[in-house]
Design a protein around this motif. Structure first.
Motif, mmCIF file in Angstrom:
data_model
loop_
_atom_site.group_PDB
_atom_site.id
_atom_site.type_symbol
_atom_site.label_atom_id
_atom_site.label_comp_id
_atom_site.label_asym_id
_atom_site.label_seq_id
_atom_site.Cartn_x
_atom_site.Cartn_y
_atom_site.Cartn_z
ATOM 1 N N PHE A 231 2.760 -2.576 9.840
ATOM 2 C CA PHE A 231 1.964 -2.200 8.632
ATOM 3 C C PHE A 231 0.936 -1.338 9.283
ATOM 4 N N LYS A 232 0.647 -0.173 8.869
ATOM 5 C CA LYS A 232 -0.456 0.942 9.060
ATOM 6 C C LYS A 232 -1.854 0.504 8.580
ATOM 7 N N VAL A 233 -2.825 0.469 9.682
ATOM 8 C CA VAL A 233 -4.339 0.505 9.300
ATOM 9 C C VAL A 233 -4.913 1.783 9.413
ATOM 10 N N ALA A 234 -6.022 2.227 9.117
ATOM 11 C CA ALA A 234 -6.517 3.435 8.966
ATOM 12 C C ALA A 234 -7.286 3.801 10.375
ATOM 13 N N SER A 235 -7.648 2.732 11.271
ATOM 14 C CA SER A 235 -8.580 2.927 12.362
ATOM 15 C C SER A 235 -8.438 1.887 13.312
ATOM 16 N N GLU A 236 -9.010 2.139 14.644
ATOM 17 C CA GLU A 236 -9.270 1.133 15.351
ATOM 18 C C GLU A 236 -10.266 0.054 15.032
ATOM 19 N N GLY B 208 0.713 -1.315 0.212
ATOM 20 C CA GLY B 208 0.307 0.061 -0.044
ATOM 21 C C GLY B 208 0.827 1.311 0.011
ATOM 22 N N ASN B 209 0.263 2.321 -0.438
ATOM 23 C CA ASN B 209 0.925 3.644 -0.675
ATOM 24 C C ASN B 209 2.497 3.771 -1.274
ATOM 25 N N GLY B 210 2.486 2.686 -2.253
ATOM 26 C CA GLY B 210 3.777 2.746 -2.921
ATOM 27 C C GLY B 210 4.974 2.048 -2.039
ATOM 28 N N ASN B 211 4.567 1.378 -0.980
ATOM 29 C CA ASN B 211 5.256 0.572 -0.216
ATOM 30 C C ASN B 211 5.461 -1.094 -0.675
ATOM 31 N N VAL B 212 6.591 -1.497 -0.976
ATOM 32 C CA VAL B 212 6.549 -2.767 -0.955
ATOM 33 C C VAL B 212 7.629 -3.702 -0.032
ATOM 34 N N LEU B 213 7.168 -4.954 -0.024
ATOM 35 C CA LEU B 213 7.559 -5.883 0.759
ATOM 36 C C LEU B 213 8.020 -7.038 -0.139
ATOM 37 N N ALA B 214 9.442 -7.267 0.043
ATOM 38 C CA ALA B 214 9.881 -8.615 -0.786
ATOM 39 C C ALA B 214 10.598 -9.652 0.363
ATOM 40 N N TYR C 2 -0.346 -8.151 16.998
ATOM 41 C CA TYR C 2 0.925 -9.143 16.541
ATOM 42 C C TYR C 2 0.779 -10.151 16.247
ATOM 43 N N PHE C 3 1.426 -10.819 15.257
ATOM 44 C CA PHE C 3 1.370 -12.223 14.910
ATOM 45 C C PHE C 3 2.504 -12.472 14.212
ATOM 46 N N PHE C 4 2.554 -14.050 13.969
ATOM 47 C CA PHE C 4 3.966 -14.447 13.110
ATOM 48 C C PHE C 4 3.440 -15.229 11.602
ATOM 49 N N ASP C 5 4.372 -14.666 10.719
ATOM 50 C CA ASP C 5 4.149 -15.006 9.328
ATOM 51 C C ASP C 5 4.769 -16.728 9.418
ATOM 52 N N PRO C 6 4.541 -17.402 8.272
ATOM 53 C CA PRO C 6 5.021 -18.701 8.175
ATOM 54 C C PRO C 6 6.700 -18.936 8.244
ATOM 55 N N ASN C 7 7.332 -17.805 8.106
ATOM 56 C CA ASN C 7 8.638 -17.723 7.884
ATOM 57 C C ASN C 7 9.377 -17.476 9.440
ATOM 58 N N GLY C 8 8.320 -17.011 10.590
ATOM 59 C CA GLY C 8 8.838 -16.864 11.723
ATOM 60 C C GLY C 8 9.086 -15.413 11.885
ATOM 61 N N HIS C 9 8.635 -14.636 10.968
ATOM 62 C CA HIS C 9 8.823 -13.106 10.970
ATOM 63 C C HIS C 9 7.442 -12.559 11.944
ATOM 64 N N ARG C 10 7.949 -11.796 12.862
ATOM 65 C CA ARG C 10 6.699 -11.095 13.391
ATOM 66 C C ARG C 10 6.219 -10.068 12.790
ATOM 67 N N VAL C 11 4.822 -9.917 12.718
ATOM 68 C CA VAL C 11 4.164 -8.897 11.858
ATOM 69 C C VAL C 11 3.097 -8.286 12.889
ATOM 70 N N GLU C 12 3.071 -6.837 12.600
ATOM 71 C CA GLU C 12 2.351 -6.009 13.451
ATOM 72 C C GLU C 12 1.515 -4.977 12.714
ATOM 73 N N LEU C 13 0.350 -4.938 12.938
ATOM 74 C CA LEU C 13 -0.928 -3.947 12.342
ATOM 75 C C LEU C 13 -0.825 -2.972 13.523
ATOM 76 N N ALA C 14 -0.604 -1.558 12.916
ATOM 77 C CA ALA C 14 -0.822 -0.452 14.005
ATOM 78 C C ALA C 14 -1.708 0.461 13.333
ATOM 79 N N THR C 15 -2.642 1.209 14.163
ATOM 80 C CA THR C 15 -3.245 2.307 13.930
ATOM 81 C C THR C 15 -3.004 3.745 14.867
ATOM 82 N N ASP C 16 -2.692 4.723 14.310
ATOM 83 C CA ASP C 16 -2.355 5.782 14.947
ATOM 84 C C ASP C 16 -3.627 6.347 15.784
ATOM 85 N N ILE C 17 -3.330 6.605 17.188
ATOM 86 C CA ILE C 17 -4.695 7.437 17.887
ATOM 87 C C ILE C 17 -4.164 8.734 18.547
#
Length: 187
Positions: free
Chosen positions: A93-98, A62-68, A128-143
């Motif tokens: 990664f950012k999400v728009a709202s709570e 999203g927004n021109g950001n690329v994950l490889a 927070y959660f983990f992908d199948p490779n063991g990388h921790r993934v976060e989704l966050a929203t600014d408040i």
């Protein structure tokens, strides 16, 4: 800042290793809705000339950001830095709202993925959660408020200086923890 000779235009991509390129592409599509946009695959590394076959896949975040990701079948099995706690290195990664954060949590848990949170960080909330490779993934929203972000920017140099001298958490932004505590006790 305009006098600096390097003029960045954003992050072109961030690259991580994966165990299986196809599984990774499918997981990020199913779990986070990321579109698979391109791939490169070579037997020799262009920058070094070394023989090391790889698949390099690119996902739109999203927004021109690329994950490889790189799948490297001739290298030792993937590991992680055992000297660094699992919570430190992560993709956020950012999400728009709570509401979107909570909907994402429900969706991800519905895929039988363990999710931690939401965690209140004073000016943002995240899961927070983990992908199948063991990388921790976060989704966050600014408040936070504009005033809170301005205050954090103001005290950032003070905090870094104090940290550099003491290696203990500076108290310049204690109010952030108070904001989170108050909401936790009310909610």
């Amino acid at each position: 800042m305009s006098a600096h000779p390097v003029k960045l235009g954003g992050v072109h991509h961030a690259a991580y290793r994966c165990k299986d390129a196809k599984e990774t592409v499918e997981w990020y599509g199913r779990v986070l809705g990321m579109e698979y946009v391109s791939a490169f695959s070579e037997d020799h590394v262009p920058s070094t000339g070394d023989y090391d076959p790889y698949m390099h896949v690119f996902l739109d975040a999203g927004n021109g950001n690329v994950l490889a990701f790189f799948e490297l079948p001739n290298q030792k099995d993937m590991g992680r830095d055992e000297n660094t706690p699992a919570w430190v290195q992560h993709l956020a990664f950012k999400v728009a709202s709570e509401d979107e954060l909570l909907a994402a949590k429900q969706h991800i848990e519905g895929l039988d993925i363990d999710v931690l949170g939401p965690t209140h960080h004073g000016i943002f909330k995240s899961i927070y959660f983990f992908d199948p490779n063991g990388h921790r993934v976060e989704l966050a929203t600014d408040i936070g408020t504009d005033e809170q972000y301005a205050e954090l920017k103001r005290v950032a140099p003070l905090m870094l200086d104090e940290w550099s001298q003491t290696k203990k958490a500076p108290r310049h932004a204690d109010w952030l923890h108070e904001v989170a505590r108050k909401e936790h006790n009310l909610g």
